[in-house]
Design an enzyme around this catalytic site. Structure first.
Site, PDB file in Angstrom:
ATOM      1  N   PHE A 155       1.905  -6.405   5.280  1.00  0.00           N
ATOM      2  CA  PHE A 155       2.644  -5.143   5.163  1.00  0.00           C
ATOM      3  C   PHE A 155       4.098  -5.279   5.620  1.00  0.00           C
ATOM      4  CE2 PHE A 155      -1.848  -4.054   5.708  1.00  0.00           C
ATOM      5  CZ  PHE A 155      -2.056  -3.243   4.595  1.00  0.00           C
ATOM      6  N   LYS A 210      -3.760  -2.419   0.448  1.00  0.00           N
ATOM      7  CA  LYS A 210      -2.366  -2.846   0.234  1.00  0.00           C
ATOM      8  C   LYS A 210      -1.735  -2.114  -0.955  1.00  0.00           C
ATOM      9  CE  LYS A 210       1.457  -5.069   0.195  1.00  0.00           C
ATOM     10  NZ  LYS A 210       2.491  -4.848   1.187  1.00  0.00           N
ATOM     11  N   ASN A 214       1.514   0.653  -0.828  1.00  0.00           N
ATOM     12  CA  ASN A 214       2.759   0.537  -1.582  1.00  0.00           C
ATOM     13  C   ASN A 214       2.901   1.652  -2.616  1.00  0.00           C
ATOM     14  OD1 ASN A 214       3.778  -1.547  -0.176  1.00  0.00           O
ATOM     15  ND2 ASN A 214       3.590  -3.099  -1.778  1.00  0.00           N
ATOM     16  N   GLY A 259      17.856   8.064  -3.883  1.00  0.00           N
ATOM     17  CA  GLY A 259      18.789   6.987  -4.187  1.00  0.00           C
ATOM     18  C   GLY A 259      18.698   6.596  -5.647  1.00  0.00           C
ATOM     19  N   CYS A 266       7.948  -6.021  -4.688  1.00  0.00           N
ATOM     20  CA  CYS A 266       6.627  -5.447  -4.423  1.00  0.00           C
ATOM     21  C   CYS A 266       6.363  -4.122  -5.124  1.00  0.00           C
ATOM     22  CB  CYS A 266       6.423  -5.306  -2.918  1.00  0.00           C
ATOM     23  SG  CYS A 266       6.322  -6.905  -2.094  1.00  0.00           S
ATOM     24  N   LYS A 327      17.708  -3.905  -1.267  1.00  0.00           N
ATOM     25  CA  LYS A 327      17.888  -3.038  -0.098  1.00  0.00           C
ATOM     26  C   LYS A 327      18.696  -3.822   0.929  1.00  0.00           C
ATOM     27  CE  LYS A 327      13.544  -4.102   2.266  1.00  0.00           C
ATOM     28  NZ  LYS A 327      12.392  -3.548   2.949  1.00  0.00           N
TER      29      LYS A 327
END
Ligand SMILES: NC(=O)c1ccc[n+]([C@@H]2O[C@H](COP(=O)([O-])OP(=O)(O)OC[C@H]3O[C@@H](n4cnc5c(N)ncnc54)[C@H](O)[C@@H]3O)[C@@H](O)[C@H]2O)c1
Length: 446
Positions: A155, A210, A214, A259, A266, A327
């Site tokens: 994670f 998982k 996400n 944004g 991912c 990012k």
């Protein structure tokens, strides 16, 4: 807490593998990382780190010097003495959107021919439900002894990966093998001293956890991007709405920033893979279809606005772009919104001069000299018709607006990350467009 020093192998030395290997070495284990990329292994062996991740280099150098961290291209050497073998291999989207398991199953097959005693093989890669069983089967084709396959999804967030790995919010361990459960518990004990949980579960639930994590985060981002669009149409300010809802504990303050869409290695592929997994069992995951559509549009949401401002003609115009990484605090450019913006601008006949503190080398490999790479954030602005902000690196947040104003041909900023203050932009006389907030109009024309 029965702890012992373990021999660990990590297969795949990318963003996850290198962090995993280094952090396990940091807690005293002997770690050998293996990768098929010989140039990468050579670089790592010479003491040079291959990715940018804050805090990683220091640990990497220390553990290598102290002889706890090794790199090789030979799988057999890496796993010979290992009690636990982590697979941190790529799981890119295959042709139909599902995760491509060829790397994982290829290595599993090889492991079956190599291992000679009990090993715990851990899927750390993000893999669809049922993969642990497939890995088990691939190994068992050649190895008839006892071994265990565990699902231990990762994670960590790029940019804070070391911190996330060293102090995880939780560790998920999916296994039905008691011996593996004990070994994994011992290995992770130093990382959860502050009391964060190690959550044991079956392999299927661990694998799905998982994707669910996400996908949920992607929902949050696309939801806020839709609220932002609505704010623009209705004359509301998304910053206010964000603060207004974020203080509700059920919603939470984090991950509510609108944004130019999510990117990275991912979210895009994992959302797509979960939709495919669902459709494979005749389930139509409608929310995620919408999330992907919203995000696709969001990546280039600034383009029609830029076209509007320049009266539909970008031919011969020059744009400065601040930020290329998907990012801040990473050099990762996979699915970075900046790349989509660059493509659209170039297609419309414009040129681009870009700056990013860490990601320029990766973009150079992709785009060569199709754009100009500036030496610093200000050089990118020289004679540009507007500045576009694509990544919210800290160094972009408090720039010299005098310098920006004097270097740009027009005082025009399109901010895809809402890093500047509206009142300040108004006072400084900029034309300033951001996401979900009112446009500040300057008196200057285009
Ligand atoms: N990057 C993240 O932030 C992140 C976070 C959580 C989970 N994950 C998951 O972890 C997995 C790995 O992601 P990543 O970002 O580290 O990928 P990556 O592409 O950065 O690294 C993968 C590495 O595996 C190597 N490799 C490929 N085939 C190999 C083989 N046969 N033997 C040995 N090495 C081989 C590649 O050369 C590369 O160095 C993926 O499933 C991803 O979804 C990634």
């Amino acid at each position: 807490m029965a702890l012992h020093i373990m021999n660990i192998a990590v297969v795949g030395t990318g963003y996850v593998g290198l962090v995993t290997g280094t952090c396990f070495a940091e807690t005293g284990n002997h770690v050998t990382c293996v990768d098929i990329d010989a140039a990468k292994v050579e670089k790592l062996n010479s003491g040079t780190i291959t990715i940018y991740e804050p805090g990683l280099e220091k640990l990497f150098i220390r553990n290598q010097k102290e002889g706890r961290l090794h790199f090789t291209t030979i799988l057999k050497d890496a796993v010979a003495d290992a009690e636990i073998i982590f697979l941190a291999l790529p799981t890119p989207p295959g042709e139909v959107g599902s995760a491509d398991l060829k790397y994982i199953l290829g290595v599993a097959h090889d492991l079956g021919k190599i291992i000679t005693d009990y090993k715990v093989i851990v899927d750390k890669s993000t893999v669809p439900v049922g993969t642990a069983a497939k890995v088990h089967q691939a190994i068992a084709e050649n190895y008839k002894g006892a071994f265990a396959v565990v699902s231990n999804p990762e994670f960590l967030r790029e940019g804070v990966a070391v911190e996330d790995f060293m102090k995880p919010d939780r560790v998920v361990i999916g296994t039905s093998d008691d011996r593996a459960r004990k070994l994994m518990g011992d290995l992770f004990a130093p990382f959860v001293r502050s009391g964060n949980p190690v959550i044991y579960m079956d392999e299927h639930s661990a694998e799905l956890t998982k994707y669910a994590a996400n996908a949920f985060l992607a929902v949050k981002i696309s939801f806020m991007n839709e609220i932002a669009r609505l704010c623009e149409k209705l004359g509301a300010d998304v910053d206010m709405v964000r603060r207004g809802i974020g203080s509700d504990e059920r919603i939470g303050k984090r991950f509510l920033f609108p944004g130019i869409g999510y990117g990275g290695s991912c979210f895009p592929k994992d959302v797509q893979a979960l939709v495919k997994s669902a459709s494979d069992v005749q389930y139509d995951f409608r929310i995620l279809d919408a999330v992907m559509k919203v995000n696709d549009a969001q990546k280039t949401i600034l383009i029609p606005r830029i076209l509007d401002y320049f009266k539909g003609n970008l031919k011969g115009k020059k744009f400065a772009i601040w930020g290329l990484a998907f990012k801040p605090n990473t050099d990762d450019i996979r699915e970075a919104p900046a790349l989509y913006i660059i493509d659209a601008l170039r297609e419309a006949g414009a040129t681009v001069s870009a700056f990013d503190p860490e990601a320029m080398n990766n973009v150079k490999q992709l785009l060569g000299d199709n754009i100009h790479f500036a030496a610093n954030q200000y050089e990118a602005l020289e004679a540009a018709d507007a500045l576009i902000i694509a990544t919210e690196w800290n160094e972009f947040r408090t720039p010299s607006f005098d310098k920006i104003g004097s270097l740009l041909r027009n005082k025009v900023i399109f901010d895809g990350r809402n890093i500047f203050d509206l009142a300040q932009m108004e006072q400084l006389g900029y034309h300033y467009e951001s996401i979900g907030r009112k446009t500040i109009h300057s008196n200057h024309g285009s």
